[in-house]
Design a protein around this motif. Structure first.
Motif, short mmCIF file in Angstrom:
data_model
loop_
_atom_site.label_atom_id
_atom_site.label_comp_id
_atom_site.label_asym_id
_atom_site.label_seq_id
_atom_site.Cartn_x
_atom_site.Cartn_y
_atom_site.Cartn_z
N SER A 1 3.66 1.23 28.44
CA SER A 1 4.12 1.77 29.73
C SER A 1 5.59 2.17 29.70
N GLU B 1 0.23 -3.34 26.75
CA GLU B 1 0.36 -2.47 27.93
C GLU B 1 1.81 -2.37 28.39
N ASN C 1 -2.14 3.67 21.87
CA ASN C 1 -0.76 3.53 22.32
C ASN C 1 0.27 4.08 21.32
#
Length: 451
Positions: free
Chosen positions: A423, A419, A21
């Motif tokens: 995102s 997440e 990420n």
């Protein structure tokens, strides 16, 4: 379920660095890393030079004089190194004497001489160590910290605590005060030590002993603490030259706390040594310290992510986050670069703990400015697995919680946080420890020190 697009560096020990990420499309790019190749190579060469000679370009002592950087020697227990078989044996012997003799040991230190020691305390014992029975502590003493602030209320409370323990004990109460100061004249720990020493000596029914951890000199001027300890006949342990406070947890300065709790010192240093050996490679994709440094450098200078939120999902790693604050701030907070140019450089460290701060900070992390990298820490296997029991079943919500595994729920919350950040284009990464023990603590802390 594994993410097929995951970018994870896994070490033979089981330690992992998941940088999915923070690297890739809409994150730090392959072209960014390629453009930094020369600096990455230079950084690796500089660390290798530091390992071999202790020399670091532009590094000066607090007095403004050139000073060697020798902390990379500390994981290696050998003759001629900073940690020798004799010095480790002496620490273990001191810990064994505290185990057999003392009711409590109080450590007086500030900066790395407190922060690193507190990490070891939390990993080995934790919040309730001093409430456990002597049998549960396997005979080791209660552990207290002082001297990391000049706060009179807490200092007075600590005096009362020790006096109360002494009054509750049938027979003589024994306490050892360990003062830690490289210079031997740091105001905060010296003041706290003197106040406690005087108060407990005068209290009656308490046998007060002392030990010192300080910079030692056989030929030059001795620190004030070394002079005092020699005059009083106290045991003296060494803080080596070339080891800054933020790295001192791997030296006698930090290891003395581990010894007084029965922590496996050799395992802690073995973890650090294992990480150091892995980080000798010049391949950035196989070197977790170099990769971590490169990704976060680019995230800052190119993408404006100048705040690093250090967020372990473990209560007993909050102290690790506090230690990391000093490590990052003192290592990278610079007015000048190594060529003497004004740069005002540095990432700002912020402490958070999951899941606690998901109810306090996470809204800012997920909705505020895109100026942060969130660094998660997770534990893969917990020593104890707790499951929510089937209770209060008359209320459907409580009934549905039955069977919930707390460790798995903790990881589910971390993953959801990661997440949600990713995102929305918010950088984050995860270090994973197979378990929370001495070896893996040494591994992680040394990787952070090298970064």
């Amino acid at each position: 379920m594994k993410n097929p697009g995951a970018r994870v560096l896994t070490l033979p020990s089981g330690f992992t660095f998941d940088y999915t990420n923070i690297y890739g499309c809409d994150k730090v790019r392959e072209s960014d890393m390629a453009g930094l190749r020369r600096k990455i190579t230079s950084a690796h060469a500089a660390v290798e030079e530091m390992r071999s000679s202790g020399l670091v370009k532009g590094h000066l002592s607090k007095e403004g004089l050139p000073e060697k950087v020798l902390f990379t020697q500390l994981p290696y227990i050998a003759e001629g190194m900073l940690n020798t078989p004799e010095s480790i044996a002496r620490l273990e012997d001191f810990g064994d004497r505290m185990r057999r003799r003392e009711d409590a040991v109080i450590f007086f230190g500030i900066g790395g001489s407190y922060l690193g020691n507190r990490v070891l305390f939390d990993i080995q014992g934790g919040e309730f160590w001093n409430s456990w029975t002597e049998k549960q502590r396997q005979g080791y003493p209660r552990i207290y910290f002082s001297g990391n602030n000049l706060d009179p209320r807490r200092t007075a409370d600590l005096i009362r605590q020790i006096v109360n323990e002494a009054e509750a004990k049938a027979g003589k109460y024994r306490v050892t005060l360990v003062i830690i100061s490289k210079s031997g004249s740091t105001v905060d720990p010296v003041a706290g030590f003197m106040v406690l020493y005087d108060a407990l000596t005068a209290a009656g029914g308490i046998t007060v002993s002392a030990a010192a951890v300080t910079g030692l000199s056989d030929t030059g001027p001795k620190s004030l603490l070394q002079q005092l300890a020699e005059e009083e006949g106290w045991p003296i342990f060494r803080i080596p030259e070339g080891v800054g406070g933020r790295f001192s947890v791997f030296s006698e300065s930090g290891l003395i706390t581990a010894a007084c709790m029965g922590m496996n010192i050799k395992a802690f240093l073995a973890g650090a040594r294992s990480m150091d050996e892995v980080c000798r490679t010049e391949d950035v994709w196989q070197n977790p310290a170099l990769l971590n440094a490169a990704l976060k450098y680019i995230a800052y200078v190119k993408y404006g992510r100048h705040i690093e939120v250090f967020m372990p999902y473990a209560d007993y790693l909050k102290s690790l986050a506090e230690w990391y604050v000093q490590l990052l701030a003192e290592s990278l907070g610079k007015r000048y670069d190594r060529d003497g140019q004004v740069v005002h450089y540095g990432r700002t460290p912020v402490i958070a703990v999951g899941t606690t701060d998901m109810h306090a900070q996470t809204q800012q992390h997920q909705d505020g400015k895109r100026d942060k990298v969130v660094q998660f820490i997770r534990i893969r296997h917990w020593e104890e697995e707790l499951v929510v029991p089937e209770r209060f079943t008359g209320i459907p919500y409580f009934k549905n919680m039955a069977g919930l595994n707390m460790g798995k729920a903790l990881e589910t919350a971390r993953r959801a946080n990661a997440e949600a950040l990713s995102s929305d284009g918010r950088f984050n990464a995860t270090f994973e420890l197979p378990r929370l023990d001495a070896f893996h603590a040494g591994e992680l802390m040394f990787m952070l020190a090298l970064s």
